[in-house]
Motif scaffolding. Structure first.
Motif, mmCIF file in Angstrom:
data_model
loop_
_atom_site.group_PDB
_atom_site.id
_atom_site.type_symbol
_atom_site.label_atom_id
_atom_site.label_comp_id
_atom_site.label_asym_id
_atom_site.label_seq_id
_atom_site.Cartn_x
_atom_site.Cartn_y
_atom_site.Cartn_z
ATOM 1 N N HIS A 62 0.801 -1.221 0.000
ATOM 2 C CA HIS A 62 0.000 0.000 0.000
ATOM 3 C C HIS A 62 0.831 1.266 0.000
ATOM 4 O O HIS A 62 0.367 2.321 -0.414
ATOM 5 C CB HIS A 62 -0.928 0.006 1.221
ATOM 6 C CG HIS A 62 -0.186 0.075 2.522
ATOM 7 N ND1 HIS A 62 0.411 -1.030 3.091
ATOM 8 C CD2 HIS A 62 0.066 1.107 3.361
ATOM 9 C CE1 HIS A 62 0.999 -0.679 4.227
ATOM 10 N NE2 HIS A 62 0.803 0.603 4.415
ATOM 11 N N ASP A 63 2.069 1.180 0.483
ATOM 12 C CA ASP A 63 2.904 2.371 0.571
ATOM 13 C C ASP A 63 4.172 2.277 -0.266
ATOM 14 O O ASP A 63 5.047 3.130 -0.162
ATOM 15 C CB ASP A 63 3.272 2.658 2.029
ATOM 16 C CG ASP A 63 3.937 1.472 2.726
ATOM 17 O OD1 ASP A 63 4.186 0.446 2.049
ATOM 18 O OD2 ASP A 63 4.193 1.572 3.934
ATOM 19 N N GLY A 64 4.270 1.259 -1.101
ATOM 20 C CA GLY A 64 5.397 1.147 -2.007
ATOM 21 C C GLY A 64 6.709 0.753 -1.373
ATOM 22 O O GLY A 64 7.760 0.876 -1.999
ATOM 23 N N ARG A 65 6.683 0.232 -0.162
ATOM 24 C CA ARG A 65 7.944 -0.095 0.525
ATOM 25 C C ARG A 65 8.673 -1.274 -0.101
ATOM 26 O O ARG A 65 9.897 -1.364 -0.017
ATOM 27 C CB ARG A 65 7.681 -0.387 2.001
ATOM 28 C CG ARG A 65 6.947 -1.702 2.240
ATOM 29 C CD ARG A 65 6.758 -2.003 3.709
ATOM 30 N NE ARG A 65 5.795 -1.097 4.331
ATOM 31 C CZ ARG A 65 5.465 -1.138 5.615
ATOM 32 N NH1 ARG A 65 6.043 -2.023 6.412
ATOM 33 N NH2 ARG A 65 4.569 -0.304 6.102
ATOM 34 N N ALA A 66 7.917 -2.207 -0.695
ATOM 35 C CA ALA A 66 8.522 -3.419 -1.251
ATOM 36 C C ALA A 66 9.062 -3.146 -2.647
ATOM 37 O O ALA A 66 8.339 -2.648 -3.512
ATOM 38 C CB ALA A 66 7.507 -4.554 -1.286
ATOM 39 N N ARG A 67 10.310 -3.509 -2.879
ATOM 40 C CA ARG A 67 10.962 -3.263 -4.165
ATOM 41 C C ARG A 67 10.868 -4.444 -5.120
ATOM 42 O O ARG A 67 11.498 -4.433 -6.178
ATOM 43 C CB ARG A 67 12.434 -2.902 -3.925
ATOM 44 C CG ARG A 67 12.628 -1.601 -3.178
ATOM 45 C CD ARG A 67 14.031 -1.465 -2.621
ATOM 46 N NE ARG A 67 14.284 -2.448 -1.550
ATOM 47 C CZ ARG A 67 15.386 -2.449 -0.796
ATOM 48 N NH1 ARG A 67 16.321 -1.545 -1.003
ATOM 49 N NH2 ARG A 67 15.545 -3.366 0.143
ATOM 50 N N GLY A 68 10.107 -5.441 -4.740
ATOM 51 C CA GLY A 68 9.950 -6.604 -5.592
ATOM 52 C C GLY A 68 9.043 -7.622 -4.950
ATOM 53 O O GLY A 68 8.520 -7.432 -3.850
#
Length: 460
Positions: free
Chosen positions: A417-423
């Protein structure tokens, strides 16, 4: 069967807008049938940067012009019409600024300003479990304002590293985000403020999600976890702004919107500052000086026609087909997706109901990989902010269709939801709560198995 080649009109026929909407390139050959068809007969076969912005594969040609009319409103730069906007604040200049090529926004500054990370705001309330708007800044922080008016503030994010290891000893590093609000324009936030950062979600396939019957969604709910599998999805029941009826929520990160019309009108209001018949109030509060100044025009700044055109456009965008569904690694990964328990929430298939005004959406076997239900994802992903009946630990299962083309279309991969994961792996490793068991099973896989499961996700 699908006749998608007949729908690829060139730019000379439709102009620049048609080129954006229907442009194609070297599209992958259609697999035989079955699992590749994410949207049934509506599926399009496109692996280019335009893969998220194509018309339904079975769309009646009579609707092409209407769809382009909606695309024009969706792509409009509303900053050039600040004098007609009833609200002084916004987060973007237009829908397309956040939903880049109809896909996911860009949450980080170095990736460009098209889709800033926004923050939903609320404070606890004795009268409502979901709380109420923050007294000064309302329900959403806005980092843009019309000329002569100060913006409300900006969301700043910083990261700390969280290190771990898979069972086979392979190390990994996650990013734990910290959010701060800077450059506040109207005084301090309430000390009780609850803040939820969000990035925009892709907008293709929304008409198909709307066509899934409530009964099919509710059949997957298991709020008391009676089957004891650790998964207890439940619907978010929210009020309709159109008629006041309580309905099953299905749109938004917490399923806080019951219909696509309401989702769109809410986005126009909060994100762009445009009032409508559904949301006639300006997106500022009485505590802010701009709200004391009468709007430049009377009545809604977004016409019913413009809202209807945008809504139609979004209903007619197709999901892209899966790729490499018969590749051995992908087939192995699909089995591991089931074995680790990911499929318990990311439900593979639904069949849409009857859609009277757009029959192309009717009775389609679709594969969005979501149950559209709320799940407790534990403290790992909690935002601490209730929304409707959703708690501060719960999120709607996001659809996974089209995820493998995210980097191709949006030129970046930012998940959750907050774009923290890069993959893909990082996204899985952040799962807690009801997703913790699947996460631990994933961590127990060897490298080849992890790569196979990711290959399956890339095929979606």
């Amino acid at each position: 069967m699908f006749h998608h080649h007949r729908r690829l009109l060139g730019a000379n026929a439709l102009g620049w807008l048609g080129a954006i909407l229907l442009a194609t390139g070297p599209a992958q050959a259609a697999p035989r049938a079955g699992e590749a068809l994410s949207g049934g007969a509506t599926t399009v076969f496109d692996v280019t940067p335009n893969a998220y912005g194509r018309a339904l594969g079975n769309l009646d040609p009579a609707r092409w012009t209407l769809m382009l009319d909606g695309k024009a409103v969706f792509m409009r730069d509303w900053s050039a019409f600040a004098d007609v906007a009833a609200g002084p604040f916004s987060n973007a200049t237009g829908c397309g600024a956040c939903h880049f090529k109809d896909g996911r926004g860009r949450p980080l500054r170095e990736l460009g300003p098209e889709a800033p990370l926004l923050a939903r705001l609320s404070v606890p309330s004795k009268d409502s479990p979901s709380g109420r708007h923050e007294p000064v800044y309302g329900g959403q922080l806005h980092d843009r304002a019309i000329p002569g008016v100060a913006a409300e503030g900006v969301v700043q994010v910083s990261y700390s590293e969280v290190k771990g290891r898979y069972a086979d000893g392979t190390p990994y590093t996650l990013r734990q985000p910290r959010y701060d609000i800077a450059r506040l324009g109207y005084g301090q936030l309430s000390p009780e403020v609850m803040l939820s950062p969000r990035i925009p979600a892709p907008v293709f396939g929304l008409g198909l999600l709307e066509a899934i019957p409530d009964e099919a969604i509710l059949a997957l709910a298991d709020e008391k976890d009676r089957d004891r599998d650790g998964i207890s999805g439940r619907p978010n029941r929210v009020k309709s702004a159109r008629d006041g009826a309580v309905r099953v929520g299905r749109y938004g990160w917490k399923a806080n919107q019951p219909t696509l019309e309401q989702q769109v009108a809410s986005a126009f209001s909060e994100d762009l500052g445009l009032t409508s018949a559904l949301y006639p109030e300006r997106n500022c509060t009485p505590a802010q000086a701009p709200c004391q100044t009468p709007p430049a025009t009377r009545g809604p700044s977004l016409s019913e026609q413009q809202l209807a055109q945008t809504l139609l456009y979004l209903r007619l965008i197709a999901p892209p087909a899966r790729r490499d569904v018969e590749a051995p690694m992908v087939v192995k990964g699909r089995a591991l997706f089931q074995k680790t328990g990911c499929a318990a929430c990311h439900h593979a298939e639904f069949t849409t109901g009857t859609v009277e005004d757009i029959p192309e959406l009717s009775h389609q076997r679709v594969r969005p990989y979501t149950d559209l239900l709320l799940h407790d994802m534990g403290p790992e992903l909690a935002d601490g902010r209730p929304d409707g009946e959703a708690s501060g630990f719960e999120w709607r299962t996001p659809p996974l269709w089209g995820l493998g083309l995210l980097e191709t279309v949006n030129r970046q991969v930012r998940m959750l939801h907050d774009g923290r994961a890069r993959g893909f792996e990082e996204a899985i490793l952040w799962h807690g709560g009801e997703g913790a068991r699947s996460r631990e099973r994933f961590k127990a896989l060897d490298k080849a198995e992890r790569e196979a499961l990711v290959a399956f996700l890339r095929s979606l």
